[in-house]
Design an enzyme around this catalytic site. Structure first.
Site, PDB file in Angstrom:
ATOM      1  N   ASP A 148      -1.686   7.742   2.321  1.00 44.61           N
ATOM      2  CA  ASP A 148      -1.176   6.882   1.261  1.00 44.61           C
ATOM      3  C   ASP A 148      -2.125   6.837   0.071  1.00 44.61           C
ATOM      4  O   ASP A 148      -3.337   6.738   0.216  1.00 44.61           O
ATOM      5  CB  ASP A 148      -0.957   5.470   1.771  1.00 44.61           C
ATOM      6  CG  ASP A 148      -0.344   4.593   0.706  1.00 44.61           C
ATOM      7  OD1 ASP A 148       0.723   4.957   0.197  1.00 44.61           O
ATOM      8  OD2 ASP A 148      -0.960   3.575   0.350  1.00 44.61           O
ATOM      9  N   ASP A 300       2.917  -3.439   0.037  1.00 41.15           N
ATOM     10  CA  ASP A 300       1.919  -2.566  -0.599  1.00 41.15           C
ATOM     11  C   ASP A 300       0.822  -3.417  -1.237  1.00 41.15           C
ATOM     12  O   ASP A 300       0.389  -3.175  -2.364  1.00 41.15           O
ATOM     13  CB  ASP A 300       2.557  -1.632  -1.622  1.00 41.15           C
ATOM     14  CG  ASP A 300       1.624  -0.502  -2.067  1.00 41.15           C
ATOM     15  OD1 ASP A 300       0.520  -0.375  -1.492  1.00 41.15           O
ATOM     16  OD2 ASP A 300       1.987   0.242  -3.002  1.00 41.15           O
TER      17      ASP A 300
END
Length: 428
Positions: A148, A300
Site C-alpha cells: 500500500d 485509510d
C-alpha cells in the site's frame, strides 16, 4: 463471574433486537441472566454492534512515530468504536521478513488497546518492484500482503506474488496505481484542477491496474482485495469480476462517499491518495455500496505531523485521519437521510471485513467479545483538537455529526469508555 450488558438494542443475525449481552472469560455466552456476584452494566437502551473493523490503517510505527504510534493510533481506534484494525506496511523497516515484522509485533503486544493485524509487504523494502518477500514464512503472522502506497508495476511480479499468496491462503490487498499515468499529479484531474492550475491524477491510473490485477487473480485463483476504490470504472470492474465468481472484493472510504473534487480547498487536509474524484464517481461508489459490489468501508487513516499538512494542495503530504469520525459521519450523512440502513452500515464496517479477512469477534454466543456500544442520538461537531490520534488533518473538521461510541469492548476488556458520563449513560 460474568459481565452482563443489560437493556440494550443488539445487532445479531443481521438485525437489531432488544435484549442483554453477557461476557464470560472474554467470550459472548448464551445465558445473559445475571447471577449473584455478576457485574451488570445497564445500557439503558443504547445500541450494541459487533466491534468495527478497519482493514486499512497506517499506525506509522516502527519508523515514523512522530506521525502516529501504535498506542495513539489504537487509542483513536477504540474511541471511534473499532475493535480490530489492520496495519499497512509502509513502515521502517517494512514488514518484509520475520525479523522486521517482529519489530512491529513487539510494539503491538506492548501498547495496542485494540486488536492489530499487520500486513506483510509484497516486495522487499515495500518498493513495488524487485524481489518478492518470503510469503510462506510471513503468512502465519499477517492478515494479508500489500505494498500500500505503491502499485506493483510489473504484471509478471504481481502474478507471481498472487500465486504465492494463493498457496499460503492469504489475500493480496492492492493499492492500484500506474506510475507512468501519474505525471506529477496530486489531485483529481477534473475541473477544479484545471481552473486552479494544479496537476491532475487521471482516473485511469487507478482502474487500469485494477483491470490488470483482476485478470491475474482469475488466472492464479488468488483472493484479491482492492484498496480505497475511488473511480466509477473501478467499481464496474469489480462488479463484473464478482459476477464471474472471482474471489475479488474492494473497499472505499468515507471521504469518497461524502465529498467530491467540487469541495476541494487550497488546504492539505483535502489531499489524499487516491484523490477526491468527480460527482459521477461518488454516485457510482454509492451505487456500488447499495448493490453489494463494495463490501467494505475502511478509513485509510493516514496521520501526518501538523507541518506536513500545512503546505497547501501541491506540497502537503498525502493522507487524512479517519478512525474517530468515520461512523458518526456515515451515520449522519448516509443512514439518517435514508441512503443506507443502519444494518447495512454495520455489515460494511463490522461484519463483511471479518468475513472477507477471517477475523474474530462479534456479538453472537461463542464469539470473542468484541463489540461497540453506540449512542445514536449524540449530536456534536467534529473537533480534531479532541482526537486521540496524533493526526489532526481531516476535511470534515467542524461538520455536524450524530452518533458515537460510548464503550468499546475488546476480548471482554473495556478498551474505551466515554469520559462524558452524561452521554455514556444517557437513555437514548
Amino acid at each position: 463471574m460474568k459481565t452482563v450488558y443489560a437493556n440494550a438494542r443488539i445487532f445479531r443475525g443481521g438485525r437489531f433486537a432488544e435484549g442483554a449481552l453477557a461476557v464470560d472469560e472474554g467470550r459472548i455466552v448464551a445465558d445473559a441472566t445475571p447471577c449473584a456476584g455478576d457485574r451488570v452494566v445497564d445500557l439503558r437502551g443504547l445500541t450494541v454492534i459487533p466491534g468495527l473493523v478497519d482493514v486499512h490503517v497506517h499506525l506509522r510505527e516502527p519508523g515514523f512515530a512522530y506521525k502516529e504510534t501504535i498506542a495513539t493510533g489504537t487509542a483513536a481506534a477504540a474511541r471511534g468504536g473499532y475493535t480490530t484494525v489492520c496495519s499497512m506496511p509502509n513502515l521502517d523497516p517494512a514488514p518484509d521478513s520475520l525479523e522486521h515484522l517482529a519489530r512491529q509485533t513487539e510494539i503491538i503486544r506492548r501498547d495496542a488497546l485494540v486488536r492489530v493485524k499487520p500486513y506483510g509487504s509484497i516486495t522487499v523494502g515495500q518498493r513495488g518492484c524487485g524481489e518478492i518477500v518470503d510469503f510462506a514464512a510471513l503468512a502465519p503472522e499477517v492478515v494479508g500482503f500489500s505494498d500500500d502506497g505503491r502499485g506493483v508495476q510489473s504484471a509478471e511480479l504481481m502474478e507471481e506474488a498472487m500465486r504465492r499468496a494463493a498457496a499460503v491462503g492469504r489475500p493480496i490487498v492492492a493499492h492500484c496505481e500506474v506510475d507512468e499515468l501519474l505525471r506529477g499529479g496530486y489531485i483529481h484531474d477534473g475541473a477544479y484542477c484545471r481552473e486552479h492550475g494544479h496537476r491532475g491524477i487521471c482516473s485511469e491510473s487507478e482502474w487500469r491496474q485494477v483491470e490488470r490485477d483482476i485478470e491475474l487473480a482469475a488466472a492464479t485463483g488468488c483472493q484479491y482485495h482492492v484498496c480505497h476504490v475511488s473511480t466509477k470504472e473501478s467499481v464496474e470492474l469489480v462488479r463484473r469480476a464478482r459476477a464471474r465468481g472471482l474471489r475479488v472484493s474492494c473497499e472505499t472510504a468515507p471521504h469518497y462517499l461524502l465529498l467530491t473534487d467540487e469541495e476541494l480547498r487550497e488546504e492539505g487536509r483535502f489531499k489524499m491518495n487516491p484523490p477526491l474524484r468527480s460527482r459521477e464517481d461518488r454516485e457510482a461508489l454509492i451505487e456500488g455500496i447499495l448493490d453489494g459490489t463494495i463490501e467494505v468501508i475502511a478509513t485509510d487513516h493516514a496521520p501526518h505531523a501538523a507541518g506536513e499538512k500545512l503546505r497547501g494542495l501541491a506540497r502537503s503530504a498525502m493522507g487524512i485521519v479517519g478512525l474517530e469520525c468515520a461512523f458518526p459521519l456515515l451515520y449522519r450523512y448516509l443512514v439518517l437521510p435514508g441512503t443506507l440502513s443502519l444494518e447495512w452500515l454495520v455489515e460494511l464496517m463490522a461484519v463483511n471485513p471479518r468475513r472477507i479477512f477471517g477475523l474474530e469477534g462479534g456479538t453472537e454466543p461463542g464469539d470473542e467479545a468484541d463489540f461497540t456500544v453506540l449512542d445514536l442520538a449524540a449530536e456534536y461537531r467534529l473537533d480534531p483538537a479532541t482526537f486521540r490520534s496524533k493526526g489532526r488533518a481531516t476535511p470534515f473538521a467542524a461538520w455536524p455529526v450524530r452518533g458515537r461510541a460510548v464503550r468499546t469492548v475488546v476480548g471482554g476488556r473495556e478498551a474505551y469508555v466515554c469520559e462524558d458520563t452524561t452521554i455514556a449513560n444517557s437513555n437514548r
